[in-house]
Write a protein that holds these residues in place. Structure first.
Motif, PDB file in Angstrom:
ATOM      1  N   TYR A  54      48.269  66.120  39.828  1.00  0.00           N
ATOM      2  CA  TYR A  54      48.994  65.551  39.294  1.00  0.00           C
ATOM      3  C   TYR A  54      48.584  65.329  38.068  1.00  0.00           C
ATOM      4  O   TYR A  54      49.366  64.457  37.186  1.00  0.00           O
ATOM      5  CB  TYR A  54      48.108  63.931  40.223  1.00  0.00           C
ATOM      6  CG  TYR A  54      47.820  62.913  39.620  1.00  0.00           C
ATOM      7  CD1 TYR A  54      50.021  61.655  39.309  1.00  0.00           C
ATOM      8  CD2 TYR A  54      47.129  61.929  38.910  1.00  0.00           C
ATOM      9  CE1 TYR A  54      49.486  60.586  39.023  1.00  0.00           C
ATOM     10  CE2 TYR A  54      47.285  60.517  37.990  1.00  0.00           C
ATOM     11  CZ  TYR A  54      48.010  60.077  38.292  1.00  0.00           C
ATOM     12  OH  TYR A  54      48.710  58.610  37.862  1.00  0.00           O
ATOM     13  N   ASP A  55      46.905  65.640  37.643  1.00  0.00           N
ATOM     14  CA  ASP A  55      46.239  65.307  36.535  1.00  0.00           C
ATOM     15  C   ASP A  55      47.063  66.468  35.382  1.00  0.00           C
ATOM     16  O   ASP A  55      47.961  65.928  33.976  1.00  0.00           O
ATOM     17  CB  ASP A  55      45.102  66.248  36.313  1.00  0.00           C
ATOM     18  CG  ASP A  55      44.679  65.498  35.138  1.00  0.00           C
ATOM     19  OD1 ASP A  55      44.793  64.748  33.819  1.00  0.00           O
ATOM     20  OD2 ASP A  55      43.365  66.168  35.015  1.00  0.00           O
ATOM     21  N   SER A  56      48.093  67.577  35.651  1.00  0.00           N
ATOM     22  CA  SER A  56      48.852  68.646  34.971  1.00  0.00           C
ATOM     23  C   SER A  56      50.328  67.847  35.204  1.00  0.00           C
ATOM     24  O   SER A  56      51.078  68.492  35.080  1.00  0.00           O
ATOM     25  CB  SER A  56      48.994  69.464  35.873  1.00  0.00           C
ATOM     26  OG  SER A  56      48.897  69.558  37.130  1.00  0.00           O
ATOM     27  N   SER A  57      50.562  66.643  35.715  1.00  0.00           N
ATOM     28  CA  SER A  57      51.416  66.023  35.400  1.00  0.00           C
ATOM     29  C   SER A  57      53.232  66.361  37.042  1.00  0.00           C
ATOM     30  O   SER A  57      54.298  66.450  36.462  1.00  0.00           O
ATOM     31  CB  SER A  57      52.758  65.764  34.178  1.00  0.00           C
ATOM     32  OG  SER A  57      51.808  65.316  33.853  1.00  0.00           O
ATOM     33  N   ARG A  58      52.850  67.151  37.550  1.00  0.00           N
ATOM     34  CA  ARG A  58      53.466  67.820  39.004  1.00  0.00           C
ATOM     35  C   ARG A  58      53.597  67.032  39.181  1.00  0.00           C
ATOM     36  O   ARG A  58      54.931  66.848  40.165  1.00  0.00           O
ATOM     37  CB  ARG A  58      52.899  68.712  39.739  1.00  0.00           C
ATOM     38  CG  ARG A  58      52.198  69.969  39.096  1.00  0.00           C
ATOM     39  CD  ARG A  58      51.754  71.218  39.603  1.00  0.00           C
ATOM     40  NE  ARG A  58      51.975  71.663  40.939  1.00  0.00           N
ATOM     41  CZ  ARG A  58      51.675  72.188  41.810  1.00  0.00           C
ATOM     42  NH1 ARG A  58      50.562  72.770  41.535  1.00  0.00           N
ATOM     43  NH2 ARG A  58      52.693  72.437  42.642  1.00  0.00           N
ATOM     44  N   CYS A  59      53.087  65.369  39.739  1.00  0.00           N
ATOM     45  CA  CYS A  59      54.059  64.257  40.316  1.00  0.00           C
ATOM     46  C   CYS A  59      53.377  63.008  39.062  1.00  0.00           C
ATOM     47  O   CYS A  59      52.714  62.829  38.458  1.00  0.00           O
ATOM     48  CB  CYS A  59      53.738  64.870  41.679  1.00  0.00           C
ATOM     49  SG  CYS A  59      51.382  64.545  41.577  1.00  0.00           S
ATOM     50  N   ASP A  60      54.469  62.398  39.974  1.00  0.00           N
ATOM     51  CA  ASP A  60      54.071  60.862  39.263  1.00  0.00           C
ATOM     52  C   ASP A  60      53.528  60.015  39.954  1.00  0.00           C
ATOM     53  O   ASP A  60      52.830  59.070  39.091  1.00  0.00           O
ATOM     54  CB  ASP A  60      55.781  59.999  39.821  1.00  0.00           C
ATOM     55  CG  ASP A  60      56.709  60.524  39.526  1.00  0.00           C
ATOM     56  OD1 ASP A  60      57.258  60.806  38.072  1.00  0.00           O
ATOM     57  OD2 ASP A  60      57.517  61.151  39.985  1.00  0.00           O
ATOM     58  N   ALA A  61      52.846  60.209  41.030  1.00  0.00           N
ATOM     59  CA  ALA A  61      51.674  59.372  41.569  1.00  0.00           C
ATOM     60  C   ALA A  61      50.810  60.457  42.648  1.00  0.00           C
ATOM     61  O   ALA A  61      51.099  61.396  42.691  1.00  0.00           O
ATOM     62  CB  ALA A  61      52.655  58.383  42.948  1.00  0.00           C
ATOM     63  N   TYR A  62      49.342  59.990  42.634  1.00  0.00           N
ATOM     64  CA  TYR A  62      48.697  60.042  43.396  1.00  0.00           C
ATOM     65  C   TYR A  62      48.186  59.436  44.129  1.00  0.00           C
ATOM     66  O   TYR A  62      48.197  58.004  44.954  1.00  0.00           O
ATOM     67  CB  TYR A  62      47.631  61.127  42.503  1.00  0.00           C
ATOM     68  CG  TYR A  62      46.625  61.380  43.845  1.00  0.00           C
ATOM     69  CD1 TYR A  62      46.728  62.024  45.146  1.00  0.00           C
ATOM     70  CD2 TYR A  62      44.805  60.635  43.752  1.00  0.00           C
ATOM     71  CE1 TYR A  62      45.478  62.985  45.140  1.00  0.00           C
ATOM     72  CE2 TYR A  62      43.797  61.352  44.620  1.00  0.00           C
ATOM     73  CZ  TYR A  62      44.310  61.893  45.303  1.00  0.00           C
ATOM     74  OH  TYR A  62      43.030  62.561  46.080  1.00  0.00           O
ATOM     75  N   THR A  63      47.559  59.346  46.106  1.00  0.00           N
ATOM     76  CA  THR A  63      47.587  58.574  46.696  1.00  0.00           C
ATOM     77  C   THR A  63      46.747  59.301  47.729  1.00  0.00           C
ATOM     78  O   THR A  63      46.692  59.764  48.705  1.00  0.00           O
ATOM     79  CB  THR A  63      49.151  57.846  47.800  1.00  0.00           C
ATOM     80  OG1 THR A  63      48.407  57.001  48.674  1.00  0.00           O
ATOM     81  CG2 THR A  63      49.731  59.062  48.705  1.00  0.00           C
ATOM     82  N   THR A  64      45.350  57.770  47.840  1.00  0.00           N
ATOM     83  CA  THR A  64      44.739  58.487  48.323  1.00  0.00           C
ATOM     84  C   THR A  64      44.041  57.509  49.084  1.00  0.00           C
ATOM     85  O   THR A  64      44.517  56.120  48.647  1.00  0.00           O
ATOM     86  CB  THR A  64      43.379  59.514  48.722  1.00  0.00           C
ATOM     87  OG1 THR A  64      43.114  59.571  49.127  1.00  0.00           O
ATOM     88  CG2 THR A  64      43.123  58.599  47.323  1.00  0.00           C
ATOM     89  N   ASP A  65      43.074  57.108  49.750  1.00  0.00           N
ATOM     90  CA  ASP A  65      42.008  55.971  50.188  1.00  0.00           C
ATOM     91  C   ASP A  65      41.916  55.232  48.529  1.00  0.00           C
ATOM     92  O   ASP A  65      41.434  55.703  47.245  1.00  0.00           O
ATOM     93  CB  ASP A  65      40.492  55.397  50.883  1.00  0.00           C
ATOM     94  CG  ASP A  65      40.672  56.945  52.140  1.00  0.00           C
ATOM     95  OD1 ASP A  65      42.117  56.730  52.741  1.00  0.00           O
ATOM     96  OD2 ASP A  65      40.362  57.071  52.836  1.00  0.00           O
ATOM     97  N   SER A  66      41.963  54.084  48.428  1.00  0.00           N
ATOM     98  CA  SER A  66      41.560  53.016  47.510  1.00  0.00           C
ATOM     99  C   SER A  66      40.114  53.358  46.633  1.00  0.00           C
ATOM    100  O   SER A  66      40.060  53.793  45.066  1.00  0.00           O
ATOM    101  CB  SER A  66      41.166  51.759  47.643  1.00  0.00           C
ATOM    102  OG  SER A  66      41.601  51.046  46.096  1.00  0.00           O
ATOM    103  N   SER A  67      38.826  53.463  47.613  1.00  0.00           N
ATOM    104  CA  SER A  67      37.894  53.993  46.644  1.00  0.00           C
ATOM    105  C   SER A  67      38.109  55.791  46.458  1.00  0.00           C
ATOM    106  O   SER A  67      37.448  55.322  45.279  1.00  0.00           O
ATOM    107  CB  SER A  67      37.067  54.031  48.371  1.00  0.00           C
ATOM    108  OG  SER A  67      37.234  55.516  49.492  1.00  0.00           O
ATOM    109  N   GLY A  68      38.974  56.416  46.830  1.00  0.00           N
ATOM    110  CA  GLY A  68      38.945  57.560  46.502  1.00  0.00           C
ATOM    111  C   GLY A  68      40.094  57.703  45.162  1.00  0.00           C
ATOM    112  O   GLY A  68      39.864  58.397  44.225  1.00  0.00           O
TER     113      GLY A  68
END
Length: 344
Positions: free
Chosen positions: A191-205
């Motif tokens: 995600y940080d290297s822009s391979r995807c538009d969004a990252y999803t996990t638990d809100s705390s994560g």
């Protein structure tokens, strides 16, 4: 008639003796004995999640889930350092618990029906109420997850997160490009290297992982919470007393916060006249016996790691870099869901 009365009393005495015997046996735990014989608790932890479980720059394990294991060790040994932490990935965490490699799993793990009924494990409590969310770059100019139609989303495979993601997009009739990775670390880096538009996990994560990005300020967490993620510690099925020890470690910390007992005043509170405080701290009653522990087991926990609120604020709350609001994890008296079961 007298003979019948005597026989009835003998039968009642025998039944009472059986109850007492069963109660004594219930206090024995094979896992507790193994931990005591070994001289340390073995705890399955995350290893890479800031605020919850990872080694600091000096190699010391820190985090909310980590402190829970230290609390268990304090209850058993009166020493929170007697813990060995085993870093586990999402795919191997349950196998490690099932095989006996670890004594307890304290690794931001969601309690679900299938996990509870088909893996041979039990969840002892819910020590963090969470929900899945999304993180995106501010430059994407997206303000809602409902605007992510046809987006590429990075997610860790083999998790409830991956399943919830697919459900959310299907329910809202949106097109999804899932980009899966074996570990959360790989997903975040992608995600940080822009391979995807969004990252999803638990809100705390999301709040934890944002700290690891090249430019944390360039990213936002979207407002939608798309699932229920009740997180908590898990143990192997079949050792009820051990499960009780893990469960009551959590409730002791919550009750301590409710009663105003904290790491700084626990010594003074031993002299309290309040019955609930006296029972919690072992001044009155023999509540440690049913756990196979000393009666000051809860006092040991509070001295070592503090109450629930102290641990929350220090690791993930306003006193931490994550600055997560208590929200659902506030006490029930303050609008949250954390509710301590009475010690009596």
């Amino acid at each position: 008639m007298l003979k019948g009365l005597v026989m009835k009393r003998v039968a009642m005495a025998f039944a009472f003796a059986i109850v007492l015997t069963c109660g004594t046996e219930a206090a024995f735990s094979q896992t507790l004995k193994a931990v005591q014989d070994r001289g340390q608790l073995v705890c399955g932890a995350n290893g890479t999640l800031a605020g919850f479980g990872m080694p600091d720059p000096q190699g010391n394990w820190v985090g909310f889930d980590v402190e829970f294991c230290r609390a268990i060790a304090a209850a058993i040994f009166n020493d929170p350092t007697k813990v060995k932490f085993v870093p586990l990935t999402a795919p191997n965490r349950f196998t490690a618990l099932q095989s006996g490699e670890i004594d307890v799993l304290s690794r931001n793990t969601t309690w679900t029906m299938s996990r509870d009924t088909s893996l041979g494990i039990d969840f002892a409590s819910i020590n963090y109420y969470d929900g899945q969310g999304f993180m995106v770059r501010k430059s994407l100019k997206v303000n809602s997850a409902l605007e992510l139609n046809d987006a590429a989303v990075c997610v860790q495979q083999g998790t409830t997160t991956e399943l919830n993601l697919a459900d959310y997009f299907r329910t809202n009739h949106m097109s999804l490009k899932t980009v899966t990775f074996a570990t959360a670390d790989e997903a975040v880096k992608a995600y940080d290297s822009s391979r995807c538009d969004a990252y999803t996990t638990d809100s705390s994560g999301l709040y934890a992982e944002r700290l690891r990005l090249t430019d944390p300020s360039a990213h936002i967490v979207l407002p939608e919470i798309i699932s229920k993620e009740p997180l908590g510690p898990a143990v192997r099925q079949g050792d009820d007393t051990w499960e009780d020890i893990v469960r009551w470690t959590h409730y002791a910390m919550v009750n301590a916060e409710e009663l105003g007992v904290n790491q700084n005043n626990v010594g003074d509170m031993l002299k309290s006249d309040t019955p609930d405080v006296r029972r919690l701290l072992g001044v009155e009653g023999q509540f440690g016996d049913s756990l196979g522990l000393s009666n000051d087991w809860a006092a040991r926990i509070i001295k070592a790691v503090g109450n629930y609120g102290e641990s929350f604020e220090r690791n993930v709350g306003q006193g931490s870099p994550l600055k997560i609001a208590r929200g659902l994890n506030a006490l029930w008296t303050k609008g949250g869901l954390q509710y301590g079961i009475p010690v009596r």
